[in-house]
Design a protein around this motif. Structure first.
Motif, short mmCIF file in Angstrom:
data_model
loop_
_atom_site.label_atom_id
_atom_site.label_comp_id
_atom_site.label_asym_id
_atom_site.label_seq_id
_atom_site.Cartn_x
_atom_site.Cartn_y
_atom_site.Cartn_z
N THR A 73 0.69 -0.93 -0.30
CA THR A 73 -0.24 0.11 0.11
C THR A 73 0.82 1.48 -0.12
OG1 THR A 73 -0.19 0.24 2.56
CG2 THR A 73 -2.25 -1.26 1.50
N THR A 74 0.78 3.07 0.09
CA THR A 74 0.86 3.58 0.13
C THR A 74 1.70 4.69 1.38
OG1 THR A 74 -0.51 4.77 -1.86
CG2 THR A 74 0.64 5.72 -0.44
N MET A 75 0.33 3.82 1.90
CA MET A 75 0.32 4.08 3.12
C MET A 75 1.86 3.38 3.47
SD MET A 75 -2.62 4.30 2.64
CE MET A 75 -3.30 2.49 3.54
N ARG A 76 2.24 1.84 3.42
CA ARG A 76 3.30 0.92 3.66
C ARG A 76 4.53 1.38 3.05
NH1 ARG A 76 4.16 -4.18 5.75
NH2 ARG A 76 6.53 -4.41 5.87
N ALA A 77 4.49 1.73 2.27
CA ALA A 77 5.70 2.79 1.72
C ALA A 77 5.92 3.55 2.35
CB ALA A 77 5.41 3.21 -0.22
N ILE A 78 5.18 5.00 2.92
CA ILE A 78 5.74 5.83 3.73
C ILE A 78 5.94 5.43 4.99
CG2 ILE A 78 5.09 7.71 5.26
CD1 ILE A 78 2.51 7.96 2.65
N GLN A 79 5.41 4.25 4.85
CA GLN A 79 5.79 3.76 6.86
C GLN A 79 8.00 3.00 6.61
OE1 GLN A 79 3.81 0.58 8.66
NE2 GLN A 79 5.85 -0.16 9.10
N ASP A 80 7.87 2.23 5.32
CA ASP A 80 8.86 1.93 5.39
C ASP A 80 10.19 2.79 5.77
OD1 ASP A 80 8.18 -0.94 5.67
OD2 ASP A 80 8.08 -1.35 3.22
N ARG A 81 9.54 4.56 4.45
CA ARG A 81 10.79 4.91 4.51
C ARG A 81 10.92 6.22 5.94
NH1 ARG A 81 7.29 9.88 2.85
NH2 ARG A 81 7.13 8.64 0.40
N GLY A 82 9.64 5.97 6.68
CA GLY A 82 10.58 6.48 8.37
C GLY A 82 9.48 7.65 8.36
N ASN A 101 8.45 32.20 18.80
CA ASN A 101 9.56 31.59 19.71
C ASN A 101 10.37 30.39 19.84
OD1 ASN A 101 9.20 33.82 21.17
ND2 ASN A 101 6.70 32.91 22.05
N THR A 102 9.58 29.19 19.23
CA THR A 102 10.24 27.91 18.95
C THR A 102 10.76 27.57 17.95
OG1 THR A 102 7.75 27.05 17.88
CG2 THR A 102 8.91 27.60 20.74
N GLY A 103 10.33 28.88 16.48
CA GLY A 103 10.61 28.77 15.41
C GLY A 103 9.49 26.96 14.98
N GLN A 104 8.54 26.68 15.27
CA GLN A 104 8.12 25.43 14.78
C GLN A 104 6.94 25.83 13.43
OE1 GLN A 104 9.29 21.91 15.10
NE2 GLN A 104 11.01 23.52 16.11
N LEU A 105 6.11 24.73 12.93
CA LEU A 105 5.14 25.10 12.29
C LEU A 105 3.76 24.90 13.73
CD1 LEU A 105 6.37 23.92 9.23
CD2 LEU A 105 5.18 26.50 9.59
N GLU A 106 2.98 25.92 13.17
CA GLU A 106 1.90 25.00 14.51
C GLU A 106 1.00 26.14 13.37
OE1 GLU A 106 2.46 26.62 17.77
OE2 GLU A 106 2.01 29.02 17.24
N GLY A 107 -0.45 25.17 13.84
CA GLY A 107 -1.90 25.12 13.32
C GLY A 107 -2.62 24.36 12.71
N PHE A 108 -4.16 25.05 12.87
CA PHE A 108 -5.17 23.61 12.09
C PHE A 108 -5.20 22.77 11.21
CE2 PHE A 108 -8.86 22.15 10.07
CZ PHE A 108 -9.88 21.51 10.94
N ASP A 109 -4.25 22.97 10.14
CA ASP A 109 -3.42 22.36 8.78
C ASP A 109 -2.07 21.52 9.44
OD1 ASP A 109 -5.25 22.11 7.46
OD2 ASP A 109 -4.02 24.33 5.88
N ILE A 110 -1.34 21.79 10.29
CA ILE A 110 0.01 20.94 11.13
C ILE A 110 -0.90 20.58 11.68
CG2 ILE A 110 1.62 21.61 12.58
CD1 ILE A 110 2.07 22.78 9.37
N ASP A 111 -1.59 20.49 12.62
CA ASP A 111 -2.08 19.73 13.32
C ASP A 111 -2.99 18.25 12.67
OD1 ASP A 111 -0.91 20.08 15.97
OD2 ASP A 111 -3.15 21.59 16.61
N LEU A 112 -3.71 18.52 11.87
CA LEU A 112 -4.32 17.63 11.32
C LEU A 112 -3.40 16.82 10.40
CD1 LEU A 112 -7.15 17.36 10.42
CD2 LEU A 112 -7.08 17.92 7.79
N ALA A 113 -1.72 17.31 9.85
CA ALA A 113 -1.21 16.84 9.14
C ALA A 113 -0.31 15.29 10.51
CB ALA A 113 -0.08 17.16 8.04
N ARG A 114 -0.47 15.92 11.77
CA ARG A 114 0.46 15.04 12.36
C ARG A 114 -0.82 13.98 13.15
NH1 ARG A 114 4.83 17.47 14.67
NH2 ARG A 114 5.00 19.54 14.25
N GLU A 115 -2.25 14.64 12.84
CA GLU A 115 -2.99 13.58 12.98
C GLU A 115 -2.53 11.93 11.84
OE1 GLU A 115 -5.07 12.61 15.64
OE2 GLU A 115 -4.58 14.56 16.76
N VAL A 116 -2.32 11.96 10.45
CA VAL A 116 -2.01 11.38 10.02
C VAL A 116 -1.36 10.40 10.48
CG1 VAL A 116 -1.82 10.76 7.46
CG2 VAL A 116 -3.23 12.68 8.02
N ALA A 117 0.23 11.23 10.47
CA ALA A 117 1.24 10.81 10.42
C ALA A 117 1.21 9.73 11.74
CB ALA A 117 2.18 11.79 11.09
#
Length: 316
Positions: A73-82, A101-117
């Motif tokens: 699957t596409t997801m397995r290829a992503i998982q294998d990449r790390g 202050n932190t230099g890190q990206l943050e926001g609604f879209d960022i948190d949504l992407a993290r949920e996928v990861a």
């Protein structure tokens, strides 16, 4: 002009809350639109596309377990990449912006992407963000430089000829950012005047097809500067994105229709239907666990008002 936009944005991000008292104190007299001879862009003809329902998507898949994506699957290829590689913006407050202050990206879209990861790896930090301008979102997917784009991207029948989309994760209206006191409520009110839009977007095409003049920019924040410098009479895009700009200048306001005209989805390379089903499963889980509502309330509710997760019609 883009550099000035970044300075304004960084200053606003440092407040942490979008308080208009800390916004750029641009006097109302600065907001007198002037024409600067910007040539109208030559837009490519629309991609031929049969009619479609942007709110309809593939039936979700919910069987995959984090850290154990099915072979082939596409997801397995992503998982294998790390790591999950995600195209995002970096200048839109509330959605995707760097914390000063932190230099890190943050926001609604960022948190949504993290949920996928998190759904793929069991770890939301197994992710690499690549910042891209709105005009390059389709390109980086076609060239498979990223696994997906999460950037308040409008689902259209035309775009579906080039990329695939998840279920809807946000509904929005198209509105105008204008100086306070402006009587602009629709494109017809801007005939003969410059309207700022991001290049290669649906608002750009709408302005080009109207009697207004297109002032296209690579970065959304350039529209804020164009307004402050008096180069344009209005900025035109989704209300949610305009609110992120309005927070930075107390002399501006958002006006125009409030009816939902566009729906947003996560975009992936064309043909990755297994990934679309997986993403739809993630979005459904966020709904049942009330996680989407938590993210919305945290990032968007203050500016956009109360809302619930959009519904999607599934089939196929």
């Amino acid at each position: 002009m883009a550099a000035l936009a970044m300075v304004l944005l960084a200053s606003a991000c440092g407040t942490g809350g979008g308080d208009s008292a800390a916004a750029s104190p641009v006097a109302p007299s600065a907001h007198v639109p002037i024409e600067v001879g910007v040539p109208d862009p030559k837009l490519p003809p629309p991609v031929s596309a049969p009619p479609c329902d942007p709110s309809r998507s593939l039936t979700p898949s919910t069987s995959a377990r984090a850290g154990a994506m099915p072979a082939g699957t596409t997801m397995r290829a992503i998982q294998d990449r790390g790591k999950l590689v995600v195209g995002v913006d970096q200048n839109t407050r509330m959605f995707a912006a760097r914390n000063s202050n932190t230099g890190q990206l943050e926001g609604f879209d960022i948190d949504l992407a993290r949920e996928v990861a998190k759904a793929i790896f069991g770890d939301p930090d197994r992710i690499q963000f690549r910042t891209i301008p709105p005009g390059r979102r389709i390109d980086v997917l076609v060239e498979q430089q990223v696994d997906m784009v999460v950037d308040a991207m409008t689902i259209t029948c035309e775009r579906r000829q080039q990329v695939d989309f998840s279920a809807v994760y946000l509904e929005d209206a198209l509105r105008f950012l204008v100086p306070k006191g402006s009587q602009v409520n629709e494109l017809a009110d801007l005939a003969g005047r410059y309207v700022c839009v991001s290049s290669n977007t649906t608002p750009e095409r709408r302005v080009a097809e109207s009697k207004a003049k297109v002032y296209a920019v690579a970065d959304r924040t350039d529209c804020l500067v164009a307004l402050q410098e008096g180069r344009v009479a209005a900025a035109y895009t989704n209300a949610s994105l305009l609110e992120s700009l309005r927070e930075q200048d107390p002399w501006l306001e958002v006006r125009g229709p409030t009816a939902v005209e566009e729906v947003k989805g996560i975009a992936v390379p064309k043909g990755q239907t297994d990934f679309v089903r997986f993403l739809n499963g993630v979005l459904e889980r966020l709904r049942t666990e009330h996680r989407w509502q938590e993210l919305y309330n945290n990032w968007l509710a203050k500016a956009l008002g109360p809302a619930g997760q959009p519904t999607t019609t599934y089939g196929g």
